[in-house]
Design an enzyme around this catalytic site. Structure first.
Site, PDB file in Angstrom:
ATOM      1  N   ASP A  14     121.937 -72.326 -10.617  1.00 17.48           N
ATOM      2  CA  ASP A  14     121.853 -72.960 -12.048  1.00 17.48           C
ATOM      3  C   ASP A  14     122.520 -71.658 -12.771  1.00 17.48           C
ATOM      4  OD1 ASP A  14     121.252 -73.194 -14.623  1.00 17.48           O
ATOM      5  OD2 ASP A  14     119.054 -73.616 -14.202  1.00 17.48           O
TER       6      ASP A  14
ATOM      7  N   LYS B 119     124.306 -72.890 -24.089  1.00 21.37           N
ATOM      8  CA  LYS B 119     123.796 -71.351 -24.145  1.00 21.37           C
ATOM      9  C   LYS B 119     125.191 -70.408 -24.372  1.00 21.37           C
ATOM     10  CE  LYS B 119     119.791 -72.758 -22.720  1.00 21.37           C
ATOM     11  NZ  LYS B 119     119.572 -72.698 -21.699  1.00 21.37           N
TER      12      LYS B 119
ATOM     13  N   TRP C 163     112.562 -71.833 -15.098  1.00 22.36           N
ATOM     14  CA  TRP C 163     113.883 -72.719 -14.691  1.00 22.36           C
ATOM     15  C   TRP C 163     113.797 -73.075 -13.147  1.00 22.36           C
ATOM     16  CZ3 TRP C 163     113.959 -75.500 -18.844  1.00 22.36           C
ATOM     17  CH2 TRP C 163     114.184 -75.009 -19.999  1.00 22.36           C
TER      18      TRP C 163
HETATM   19  C1  PLP Z   1     118.206 -73.951 -20.801  1.00 20.98           C
HETATM   20  C2  PLP Z   1     117.986 -73.556 -19.398  1.00 20.98           C
HETATM   21  C3  PLP Z   1     117.935 -74.788 -18.691  1.00 20.98           C
HETATM   22  C4  PLP Z   1     117.372 -76.251 -19.322  1.00 20.98           C
HETATM   23  O1  PLP Z   1     118.550 -76.801 -19.992  1.00 20.98           O
HETATM   24  P1  PLP Z   1     118.527 -78.146 -20.507  1.00 20.98           P
HETATM   25  O2  PLP Z   1     119.997 -78.332 -20.923  1.00 20.98           O
HETATM   26  O3  PLP Z   1     117.849 -77.965 -21.858  1.00 20.98           O
HETATM   27  O4  PLP Z   1     118.092 -79.415 -19.451  1.00 20.98           O
HETATM   28  C5  PLP Z   1     117.955 -74.753 -17.317  1.00 20.98           C
HETATM   29  N1  PLP Z   1     118.241 -73.530 -16.730  1.00 20.98           N
HETATM   30  C6  PLP Z   1     118.549 -72.521 -17.570  1.00 20.98           C
HETATM   31  C7  PLP Z   1     119.000 -71.238 -16.627  1.00 20.98           C
HETATM   32  C8  PLP Z   1     118.447 -72.550 -18.604  1.00 20.98           C
HETATM   33  O5  PLP Z   1     118.807 -71.294 -19.449  1.00 20.98           O
END
Ligand code: PLP
Length: 361
Positions: free
Chosen positions: A172, A196, A102
């Site tokens: 993030d 999540k 990511w």
């Molecule tokens: C799942 C995840 C993403 C991607 O998320 P989307 O909502 O599917 O774009 C990005 N960063 C992290 C840390 C993730 O766990």
């Protein structure tokens, strides 16, 4: 009805009480005679839902007044572009720490818009650790430093934030949001996809310091400009209404059952410790991450034997522990133990692993 223990990295488990509440309110939300799915987002009753969701998030995360909370769409992945489009406009430089897939995607996207620099990477060891940096590792004139706080695929987390001096930190937090308290004042921007640890997929929460809004590049699409959404209370267009409603229920669940994130953290630490202690003492299974950087939320592990890994995944699935197969880039297994995974789920998983070890060691 037999519900499974779902160890998926995302979308993942929601608290059963939340699903029950949503079901009970499905046909008639609080006497409105409608489902939340059917409501106009411009209605008074829906406004009260989104307002409550924001107020609860502000309370639970202790978000200061000078930060805006935005409810956006496009997933955390859209933020990989939105962050540089909005923030990479001073010196045009941004520093990225590459700690997983990511983080790497975020870095690559930013490189399309300006001078993005990967100041460190842990790819040399399959992202099994967090690089330790000092202030000198960052460019003092960078517009921001970007980190991925919890690396969902590899199971690492920043237990300590890097010191970026005066350069705003952008993080993030998709897979660790609401898992424990974080000091929002240490960040310029925090963002998280909901699926999540907050809600079903569909909404992305952005928490942004107000002085960072309003500096977007001219080429920025209207929908990708933080200002657009900040000026319109996340109602420039139709927000993901139902997802935001479920997020409100999840936040209420946290408040009612834990009071706040301190107690949430206690439970998460207890669950993670159970699993890591077992892995550290197992003769068959072992964790893949250096102990000091281990995530509370995502716990990858292997047996060291691909066939045995497959057998474990197959047998655990049959026993009601689903989605334990590891990400394709790491192999083995991964147990994601977000807020909604009950302690009992982890206890039972550990007992199952113990039994598997006795039968297969
Ligand atoms: C799942 C995840 C993403 C991607 O998320 P989307 O909502 O599917 O774009 C990005 N960063 C992290 C840390 C993730 O766990």
């Amino acid at each position: 009805m037999a519900r499974v223990y779902n160890f998926s990295a995302g979308p993942s488990m929601l608290p059963e009480a939340v699903l029950e509440k949503a079901a009970a309110e499905m046909l008639d939300y609080e006497g409105s005679g409608q489902s939340v799915m059917e409501m106009s987002h411009r209605s008074k009753v829906y406004q009260s839902i989104i307002d409550k969701a924001e107020a609860l998030l502000r309370e639970i995360m202790n978000i200061p007044e000078n930060y805006k909370v935005l409810f956006l769409q496009g997933g955390a992945s859209s933020q990989f572009a939105m962050v540089p489009l909005n923030l990479m406009t001073g010196s045009g430089k941004a520093d990225y720490i590459v700690t997983g897939q990511w983080a790497k995607k975020a870095f690559k996207e930013a490189a399309r818009y300006g001078d993005a620099k990967a100041v460190a990477s842990s790819e040399d060891k399959t992202f099994s650790y967090i690089p330790k940096l000092t202030r000198d590792d960052f460019r003092p004139d960078a517009d921001y430093v970007h980190i991925c706080m919890n690396n969902t695929i590899y199971g690492t987390v920043y237990h300590e934030l890097p010191d970026t001096g005066d350069v705003p930190l952008v993080a993030d937090i998709s897979s660790c949001v609401l898992s424990k308290p974080i000091d929002v004042t240490k960040f310029g921007v925090l963002y998280a996809g909901a699926q999540k640890n907050m809600a079903p997929s569909g909404v992305t929460v952005v928490i942004i310091r107000e002085d960072l809004i309003g500096k977007a590049m001219d080429i920025t699409p209207t929908m990708f400009n933080y200002q657009t959404h900040a000026d319109n209370g996340s109602m420039f267009n139709t927000p993901p209404c139902y997802t935001i409603y479920v997020m409100k229920l999840v936040l209420e669940w946290i408040k009612e059952n834990f009071g706040g994130l301190e107690k949430m953290q206690e439970l998460n630490e207890k669950k993670a410790k159970l699993l890591y202690d077992f892995l550290d003492n197992s003769k068959l299974f072992k964790g893949t991450v250096v102990p000091e950087d281990r995530s509370l939320m995502n716990v990858p592990f292997i047996t060291g034997n691909d066939e045995l890994d497959l057998k474990f995944v197959k047998e655990s699935t049959a026993a009601g522990f689903v989605n334990l197969k590891g990400h394709r880039s790491v192999g083995g297994m991964r147990a994601s133990i977000y807020n909604a995974m009950p302690l009992e789920g982890v206890e039972k998983l550990v007992a199952f692993m113990q039994k598997f070890e006795e039968e297969n060691a």
